[in-house]
Design a protein around this motif. Structure first.
Motif, PDB file in Angstrom:
ATOM      1  N   SER A  84      33.595  48.549  53.691  1.00 22.72           N
ATOM      2  CA  SER A  84      34.766  48.207  52.879  1.00 22.72           C
ATOM      3  C   SER A  84      34.619  48.619  51.420  1.00 22.72           C
ATOM      4  CB  SER A  84      35.031  46.702  52.948  1.00 22.72           C
ATOM      5  OG  SER A  84      33.903  45.988  52.447  1.00 22.72           O
ATOM      6  N   SER A  85      33.461  49.153  51.033  1.00 18.62           N
ATOM      7  CA  SER A  85      33.234  49.482  49.625  1.00 18.62           C
ATOM      8  C   SER A  85      33.002  50.973  49.406  1.00 18.62           C
ATOM      9  CB  SER A  85      32.048  48.681  49.082  1.00 18.62           C
ATOM     10  OG  SER A  85      30.868  48.966  49.815  1.00 18.62           O
ATOM     11  N   LEU A  86      33.609  51.813  50.239  1.00 16.77           N
ATOM     12  CA  LEU A  86      33.501  53.252  50.030  1.00 16.77           C
ATOM     13  C   LEU A  86      34.318  53.667  48.807  1.00 16.77           C
ATOM     14  CD1 LEU A  86      33.952  54.584  53.687  1.00 16.77           C
ATOM     15  CD2 LEU A  86      31.808  54.323  52.415  1.00 16.77           C
ATOM     16  N   PRO A  87      33.958  54.761  48.158  1.00 16.38           N
ATOM     17  CA  PRO A  87      34.786  55.271  47.057  1.00 16.38           C
ATOM     18  C   PRO A  87      36.214  55.527  47.537  1.00 16.38           C
ATOM     19  CG  PRO A  87      32.672  56.422  47.141  1.00 16.38           C
ATOM     20  CD  PRO A  87      32.748  55.586  48.382  1.00 16.38           C
ATOM     21  N   GLN A  88      37.170  55.191  46.685  1.00 22.16           N
ATOM     22  CA  GLN A  88      38.569  55.282  47.076  1.00 22.16           C
ATOM     23  C   GLN A  88      39.251  56.573  46.629  1.00 22.16           C
ATOM     24  OE1 GLN A  88      40.398  52.825  49.087  1.00 22.16           O
ATOM     25  NE2 GLN A  88      38.207  52.745  49.482  1.00 22.16           N
ATOM     26  N   GLY A  89      38.642  57.303  45.717  1.00 20.54           N
ATOM     27  CA  GLY A  89      39.219  58.582  45.319  1.00 20.54           C
ATOM     28  C   GLY A  89      40.441  58.434  44.428  1.00 20.54           C
ATOM     29  N   ARG A  90      41.205  59.491  44.330  1.00 14.54           N
ATOM     30  CA  ARG A  90      42.336  59.559  43.407  1.00 14.54           C
ATOM     31  C   ARG A  90      43.557  58.807  43.928  1.00 14.54           C
ATOM     32  NH1 ARG A  90      42.352  65.360  40.289  1.00 14.54           N
ATOM     33  NH2 ARG A  90      40.082  65.534  40.074  1.00 14.54           N
ATOM     34  N   THR A  91      44.428  58.457  42.969  1.00 13.99           N
ATOM     35  CA  THR A  91      45.702  57.830  43.295  1.00 13.99           C
ATOM     36  C   THR A  91      46.748  58.908  43.570  1.00 13.99           C
ATOM     37  OG1 THR A  91      45.162  55.945  41.877  1.00 13.99           O
ATOM     38  CG2 THR A  91      47.492  56.270  42.451  1.00 13.99           C
ATOM     39  N   PHE A  92      47.557  58.692  44.594  1.00 10.62           N
ATOM     40  CA  PHE A  92      48.614  59.655  44.891  1.00 10.62           C
ATOM     41  C   PHE A  92      49.608  59.728  43.725  1.00 10.62           C
ATOM     42  CE2 PHE A  92      47.162  58.656  49.214  1.00 10.62           C
ATOM     43  CZ  PHE A  92      46.973  59.947  49.701  1.00 10.62           C
ATOM     44  N   PRO A  93      50.116  60.917  43.433  1.00  4.52           N
ATOM     45  CA  PRO A  93      51.038  61.063  42.293  1.00  4.52           C
ATOM     46  C   PRO A  93      52.375  60.387  42.570  1.00  4.52           C
ATOM     47  CG  PRO A  93      50.905  63.111  43.528  1.00  4.52           C
ATOM     48  CD  PRO A  93      49.855  62.200  44.116  1.00  4.52           C
ATOM     49  N   GLY A  94      53.164  60.215  41.506  1.00  2.00           N
ATOM     50  CA  GLY A  94      54.430  59.510  41.633  1.00  2.00           C
ATOM     51  C   GLY A  94      55.613  60.390  41.940  1.00  2.00           C
ATOM     52  N   ASP A  95      55.405  61.716  42.023  1.00  7.08           N
ATOM     53  CA  ASP A  95      56.546  62.621  42.207  1.00  7.08           C
ATOM     54  C   ASP A  95      56.565  63.243  43.594  1.00  7.08           C
ATOM     55  OD1 ASP A  95      54.295  64.140  41.885  1.00  7.08           O
ATOM     56  OD2 ASP A  95      55.201  65.600  40.514  1.00  7.08           O
ATOM     57  N   MET A  96      56.166  62.479  44.617  1.00  9.94           N
ATOM     58  CA  MET A  96      56.162  63.005  45.981  1.00  9.94           C
ATOM     59  C   MET A  96      57.560  62.928  46.580  1.00  9.94           C
ATOM     60  SD  MET A  96      52.570  61.483  47.423  1.00  9.94           S
ATOM     61  CE  MET A  96      53.071  59.809  47.104  1.00  9.94           C
ATOM     62  N   PRO A  97      57.836  63.719  47.608  1.00  7.02           N
ATOM     63  CA  PRO A  97      59.133  63.642  48.281  1.00  7.02           C
ATOM     64  C   PRO A  97      59.389  62.234  48.820  1.00  7.02           C
ATOM     65  CG  PRO A  97      57.929  65.600  48.977  1.00  7.02           C
ATOM     66  CD  PRO A  97      56.970  64.786  48.171  1.00  7.02           C
ATOM     67  N   PRO A  98      60.661  61.830  48.915  1.00 12.83           N
ATOM     68  CA  PRO A  98      60.992  60.470  49.365  1.00 12.83           C
ATOM     69  C   PRO A  98      60.351  60.087  50.692  1.00 12.83           C
ATOM     70  CG  PRO A  98      62.944  61.553  48.483  1.00 12.83           C
ATOM     71  CD  PRO A  98      61.870  62.601  48.523  1.00 12.83           C
ATOM     72  N   LYS A  99      60.176  61.054  51.562  1.00 13.36           N
ATOM     73  CA  LYS A  99      59.573  60.768  52.870  1.00 13.36           C
ATOM     74  C   LYS A  99      58.203  60.126  52.730  1.00 13.36           C
ATOM     75  CE  LYS A  99      58.045  63.157  57.077  1.00 13.36           C
ATOM     76  NZ  LYS A  99      57.982  64.451  57.789  1.00 13.36           N
ATOM     77  N   TRP A 100      57.517  60.450  51.633  1.00 17.30           N
ATOM     78  CA  TRP A 100      56.151  59.987  51.448  1.00 17.30           C
ATOM     79  C   TRP A 100      56.052  58.906  50.374  1.00 17.30           C
ATOM     80  CZ3 TRP A 100      53.487  61.707  55.378  1.00 17.30           C
ATOM     81  CH2 TRP A 100      53.861  62.918  55.967  1.00 17.30           C
ATOM     82  N   ASP A 101      57.143  58.283  50.046  1.00 15.94           N
ATOM     83  CA  ASP A 101      57.148  57.258  49.003  1.00 15.94           C
ATOM     84  C   ASP A 101      56.154  56.128  49.286  1.00 15.94           C
ATOM     85  OD1 ASP A 101      58.815  58.292  47.135  1.00 15.94           O
ATOM     86  OD2 ASP A 101      60.588  57.113  47.679  1.00 15.94           O
ATOM     87  N   PHE A 102      55.924  55.842  50.558  1.00  9.54           N
ATOM     88  CA  PHE A 102      55.051  54.720  50.881  1.00  9.54           C
ATOM     89  C   PHE A 102      53.614  54.945  50.403  1.00  9.54           C
ATOM     90  CE2 PHE A 102      54.810  57.609  54.493  1.00  9.54           C
ATOM     91  CZ  PHE A 102      53.469  57.609  54.845  1.00  9.54           C
ATOM     92  N   LEU A 103      53.270  56.199  50.070  1.00 12.86           N
ATOM     93  CA  LEU A 103      51.934  56.470  49.555  1.00 12.86           C
ATOM     94  C   LEU A 103      51.832  56.299  48.038  1.00 12.86           C
ATOM     95  CD1 LEU A 103      50.960  59.682  51.575  1.00 12.86           C
ATOM     96  CD2 LEU A 103      50.084  57.359  51.904  1.00 12.86           C
ATOM     97  N   ARG A 104      52.953  56.204  47.358  1.00 15.23           N
ATOM     98  CA  ARG A 104      52.941  56.151  45.904  1.00 15.23           C
ATOM     99  C   ARG A 104      52.142  54.946  45.415  1.00 15.23           C
ATOM    100  NH1 ARG A 104      58.679  56.791  43.817  1.00 15.23           N
ATOM    101  NH2 ARG A 104      58.271  58.901  44.626  1.00 15.23           N
ATOM    102  N   GLY A 105      51.222  55.217  44.487  1.00 14.31           N
ATOM    103  CA  GLY A 105      50.380  54.162  43.935  1.00 14.31           C
ATOM    104  C   GLY A 105      49.158  53.830  44.765  1.00 14.31           C
ATOM    105  N   ARG A 106      49.067  54.378  45.975  1.00 10.46           N
ATOM    106  CA  ARG A 106      47.895  54.138  46.812  1.00 10.46           C
ATOM    107  C   ARG A 106      46.795  55.145  46.502  1.00 10.46           C
ATOM    108  NH1 ARG A 106      48.187  50.559  50.830  1.00 10.46           N
ATOM    109  NH2 ARG A 106      50.217  49.778  51.516  1.00 10.46           N
ATOM    110  N   ARG A 107      45.572  54.798  46.891  1.00 10.27           N
ATOM    111  CA  ARG A 107      44.435  55.690  46.701  1.00 10.27           C
ATOM    112  C   ARG A 107      44.202  56.486  47.979  1.00 10.27           C
ATOM    113  NH1 ARG A 107      41.245  53.220  42.583  1.00 10.27           N
ATOM    114  NH2 ARG A 107      39.851  55.036  42.687  1.00 10.27           N
TER     115      ARG A 107
END
Length: 450
Positions: free
Chosen positions: A327-350
């Motif tokens: 549960s403590s693996l590196p999480q990497g970068r945050t998804f950008p905020g300008d993704m297509p609407p189809k992928w909105d659910f990823l916004r703000g996630r790592r």
């Protein structure tokens, strides 16, 4: 953050072992505890009590200044002399596989691969290379064959100084490599008595490469000793019955009795994926005897969700699963905020959120298709935790073998192939094998070209 790894048994007794009572093996518990005490007292289980640890630590600390003089290490070993070292390399020294790495460099020669060996001999700078040759018996033909060629290469490049570039890891008293070390004054470290190759990763076999690459090899040892310590201090039925290795062994015994003939080792720790290959040898070579055992299947999450998981979920219902998470693996970068609407659910996630979600999805899918599953949760992706995992799986393998009434410390079938190969190459003393080979090669058959 907790330093404790855990076993999650929530979905373990599922499918054909639903309702299986762990207490059904209670009569065998006393028997196993007695055997454990006897074998520990006789010094035949050094991967549990690690009586060699202090001496090994002192010797390896002496060797570290020598190791730091070199930029390249070539490990000559096969099977248990290589799989553990490679698992540790991939887990804790990933830099070598990534852009802009500048050294050190670890090369593991674990096969009869003339192309790779020639590439190393053509390109590696001999003056900056140390060679670790590993064979407990000193007679492993693949490893000794490599050693003869590399010894010749070093002699040509370094003259009499070739002996400063070799470390032998072998029996302390006998065998060809021991003779080589004594004759030429090679640096050496012993493989302890009764420590078979597949149980040897936390000896000089795996820890010299670990030290060379800068791992915290002492933490690996500490982690392993933590898991074995209760059994060493009190090898009685109460202690063994409470140990997670006994619970895992009893679970696997129940699985095999119920016809589960395959055991998936599904790693959702990407850098630890090669622990699956190390475990595969440990499990298969220890338990595949007398028509018994289960076939280990290394799998990598999420890669194998797009590959072998189709068979896991919709193929024969003959599989159980060990499921490795952290549960403590590196999480990497945050998804950008300008993704297509189809992928909105990823916004703000790592990016790492994908791995956690896919691991949960795979666990649930396996459960829904009736696969018994134990999650192995690591607290951190650290050397200390890796030592714990390796010790747990080694002890589990030993106990499972005892429950199957086989010897989990030998490998008689493996020796047959070795004898036949020696006969094919003309080694003396293999008359029976030579005759068998003649009959095999003389058999009338047919070939079909494609």
């Amino acid at each position: 953050m907790s330093n404790s790894a855990f076993l999650n048994w929530t979905h373990a007794r599922h499918g054909r072992i639903s309702g299986t009572d762990p207490a059904s093996l209670t009569p065998r518990l006393g028997e196993a505890a007695n055997l454990l005490g006897l074998e520990l007292a006789a010094g035949r289980l050094p991967f549990i009590d690690m009586p060699y640890a202090d001496g090994m630590t002192a010797r390896l600390q002496e060797l570290e200044p020598l190791l730091r003089r070199f930029e390249h290490m070539v490990v000559l070993g096969i099977g248990g002399s290589a799989l553990g070292a490679r698992a540790l390399q991939k887990a804790f020294f990933p830099a070598q596989d990534r852009p802009a790495h500048t050294g050190p460099w670890l090369w593991i020669a674990d096969n009869v691969d003339a192309d790779s060996l020639e590439a190393w001999l053509q390109s590696l700078p001999a003056e900056k290379t140390v060679v670790v040759v590993i064979s407990k018996s000193g007679g492993t033909i693949e490893t000794i064959g490599q050693y003869f060629l590399i010894r010749d290469w070093l002699r040509t490049a370094r003259g009499d100084a070739w002996t400063n570039h070799v470390i032998a890891v072998t029996d302390e008293r006998s065998g060809f490599l021991r003779e080589e070390a004594d004759t030429h004054g090679l640096a050496s470290m012993p493989v302890p008595d009764h420590l078979g190759g597949r149980y040897s990763v936390l000896s000089a076999v795996g820890l010299i490469p670990a030290a060379f690459t800068g791992m915290d090899w002492q933490a690996l040892v500490r982690g392993a000793k933590t898991v074995g310590a209760p059994l060493c201090s009190s090898p009685d039925a109460a202690t063994l019955g409470a140990h997670p290795a006994w619970h895992l062994a009893a679970w696997n015994h129940a699985l095999m009795q119920a016809g589960y003939s395959q055991l998936i080792f599904f790693s959702y720790m990407p850098l630890w994926a090669h622990f699956g290959f190390w475990f595969a040898q440990l499990w298969a070579e220890s338990l595949g005897k007398e028509g018994k055992g289960s076939m280990p299947l290394p799998a990598v999450g999420v890669t194998d969700q797009h590959s072998t998981q189709q068979m896991f979920l919709d193929g024969p219902r003959d599989k159980a699963c060990l499921f490795l998470t952290c549960s403590s693996l590196p999480q990497g970068r945050t998804f950008p905020g300008d993704m297509p609407p189809k992928w909105d659910f990823l916004r703000g996630r790592r990016f790492g959120d994908l791995l956690e979600a896919e691991a949960l999805g795979t666990r649930m899918a396996l459960h829904k298709t009736g696969t018994p599953l134990v999650e192995i949760g690591m607290a951190q992706p650290s050397e200390e935790q890796a030592g714990r995992l390796m010790a747990l799986l080694e002890i589990t393998t030993l106990l499972t073998g005892w429950l199957l009434d086989i010897n989990p410390l030998d490998q008689p079938a493996v020796e047959l192939g070795k004898r036949l190969a020696n006969a094919r190459l003309g080694a003396p003393g293999y008359d029976t094998e030579t005759a068998d080979l003649g009959a095999f090669l003389a058999a009338q058959g047919s070939r079909q070209e494609f």
